[in-house]
Design a protein around this motif. Sequence first.
Motif, PDB file in Angstrom:
ATOM      1  N   GLN A  56       1.010  -1.266   0.097  1.00 35.95           N
ATOM      2  CA  GLN A  56       0.231   0.035   0.034  1.00 35.95           C
ATOM      3  C   GLN A  56       0.633   1.109  -0.454  1.00 35.95           C
ATOM      4  OE1 GLN A  56      -2.598  -0.821   3.622  1.00 35.95           O
ATOM      5  NE2 GLN A  56      -0.355   0.931   5.006  1.00 35.95           N
ATOM      6  N   ARG A  57       2.218   1.013   0.681  1.00 39.97           N
ATOM      7  CA  ARG A  57       3.110   2.242   0.456  1.00 39.97           C
ATOM      8  C   ARG A  57       3.838   1.784  -0.931  1.00 39.97           C
ATOM      9  NH1 ARG A  57       0.183   4.127   3.348  1.00 39.97           N
ATOM     10  NH2 ARG A  57       0.212   3.938   5.091  1.00 39.97           N
ATOM     11  N   GLY A  58       3.631   1.462  -1.911  1.00 34.75           N
ATOM     12  CA  GLY A  58       4.456   1.275  -2.885  1.00 34.75           C
ATOM     13  C   GLY A  58       6.031   0.730  -2.883  1.00 34.75           C
ATOM     14  N   LEU A  59       6.173  -0.055  -1.739  1.00 32.21           N
ATOM     15  CA  LEU A  59       7.829  -0.340  -1.155  1.00 32.21           C
ATOM     16  C   LEU A  59       7.710  -2.280  -2.073  1.00 32.21           C
ATOM     17  CD1 LEU A  59       7.771   0.479   2.517  1.00 32.21           C
ATOM     18  CD2 LEU A  59       9.036   1.794   0.225  1.00 32.21           C
ATOM     19  N   LEU A  60       6.875  -2.876  -2.464  1.00 31.45           N
ATOM     20  CA  LEU A  60       7.311  -4.216  -2.402  1.00 31.45           C
ATOM     21  C   LEU A  60       8.256  -4.279  -3.504  1.00 31.45           C
ATOM     22  CD1 LEU A  60       4.149  -6.177  -2.000  1.00 31.45           C
ATOM     23  CD2 LEU A  60       6.226  -6.248  -0.704  1.00 31.45           C
ATOM     24  N   GLU A  61       8.643  -3.622  -4.475  1.00 28.30           N
ATOM     25  CA  GLU A  61       9.879  -4.078  -4.967  1.00 28.30           C
ATOM     26  C   GLU A  61      10.483  -3.624  -5.157  1.00 28.30           C
ATOM     27  OE1 GLU A  61       7.341   0.583  -6.550  1.00 28.30           O
ATOM     28  OE2 GLU A  61       6.388  -2.307  -5.942  1.00 28.30           O
ATOM     29  N   ARG A  62      10.669  -2.498  -4.505  1.00 26.70           N
ATOM     30  CA  ARG A  62      11.869  -2.607  -3.499  1.00 26.70           C
ATOM     31  C   ARG A  62      13.180  -3.530  -3.092  1.00 26.70           C
ATOM     32  NH1 ARG A  62      11.950   3.765  -1.179  1.00 26.70           N
ATOM     33  NH2 ARG A  62      10.673   4.952  -2.827  1.00 26.70           N
ATOM     34  N   PHE A  63      11.761  -4.153  -3.092  1.00 30.11           N
ATOM     35  CA  PHE A  63      12.801  -5.325  -2.019  1.00 30.11           C
ATOM     36  C   PHE A  63      13.520  -6.923  -2.936  1.00 30.11           C
ATOM     37  CE2 PHE A  63       9.711  -3.923   1.300  1.00 30.11           C
ATOM     38  CZ  PHE A  63      10.840  -3.942   2.496  1.00 30.11           C
TER      39      PHE A  63
END
Length: 495
Positions: A56-63
């Motif tokens: 929901q904060r648009g972070l998943l792809e950063r992992f």
Amino acid sequence: MDTHVIVVGAGPAGLTLAAELRLAGADVIVLEKENTLATESRGMGFTARTMEVFDQRGLLERFGSLRRAPGGHFGSVPVDYAVGGGEHASLTGVSQAGTVAVLGDWARSLGADIRHGHRLLSVQDTGEHVIVTLDTPTGEARLTTHYLVGCDGGHSTVRQAAGIDFPGTESTTELLLADVRDLTPDPLWSGGRRPTGMLLAAPLPDGAMRLVVHEHGRAPRRRPGPPDFQEVVDAWHRVSGDDISEATPLWVSSFGDAARLADAYRRGRILLAGDAAHIHLPAGGQGMNVGIQDAVNLGWRLGNVVTGRADDALLDAYEAERRPVGAELVRNTRAQAALFLGGEEMQPLREVLTQVFRTEEAARTLAGLISGLDLRYDVGPGNHPLLGRRMPPTPLTLPDQTPTTSTELLRTGRGVLLLLDQDPSDHDADGWKDRVDTITARAAGTATDSATPDGARLLQGTAALLLRPDGHVAWTSDDGDLTTALDRHFGAPAS
């Protein structure tokens, strides 16, 4: 004031809180006693709820590359957490060090001031503000802030300074952990129970191996630092008979089964989140995940308070909602500790539970408990099935036919009044437009179409709903008065 909020501790909870505060418009300083980012990785993945929070904060792809865990356990008893559609399955292969790096970059990109090598010496809550004294690389310093949040671990200096009790049970034993390379032979075959203890050996994403050894009767001890690798070698040999002395240690640590829950999550202008509020036997990475979720629950509340958009009564709901979650966390990890660390006397119970946990109903119950997906807050009167729950990821279509999702609407960290093909004048949140976005959209799919996502099916017949910044549904048009819900969750309207 030097800043709106000071957060002590630059771990996953502290960094998440710093970012959430910045999304809410608050200035924040994060103080970390260590000189560099953490490189050790006690936690190795995310529960399904934490994945939703990051999405929901648009972070998943950063992992980077992500993969679901193939299975799971409850206190070493196998459980299929991917039961049903797999929505409760956890994510594996993400190190805690990598998580800290991603969250640190996110918080800094939003403007958080993160200061390493700053150790807290003292705290004074004057009732009007909080004064902290620090040992810094350039000498002693003092900072003044509206609120102080302790995300500084189980031995929290902030919690002790606030005089918040930390009742619970002491450790009854000690387990040794080592991440190693160059291990020959491969010890996976050695995993399992032995008459004198228990062994775990699991591969890590970077090609290393994590070893955990527990000896029955090993007493807990106070240590000035981590154990020597030779202790792990000796204990592993006593339990398994195998020699691992040729391995190259990367990180060595010890931990116990102490279980404690803070008496309060707030005292005056001082609050707690993460391990500062709850400790337990590490079990399925729940501690890190619950700490991140604590921070998401607190961030938007505290941000609205310190920027003057709400009074501090908004903070009372933080403890009311999150402390019961901490209590449940301590309870289920104590149950797991009994199964995990017990000797042969526990084997009949493990065998019975192995059969029970194979049933879909039991697996679904445990999966919901561990993942947090079954969590429902008391957000006010009403009976809608989504009320108090986190909004499931749901496809939506905007009036101009642009596709979006309920998850994407939360990227900015603001509340959302979602009008489902209704006249915007029917539900008015103009007094809260500095905190809440009003968006008109249509849920995709139909209630009778099995391919329609659960969220869309549950929205059928609902004219509008109010989403909090943490994604939980605070009101629907079927339940009570919108103005009352806005006041309760976002404070009074702007004058």
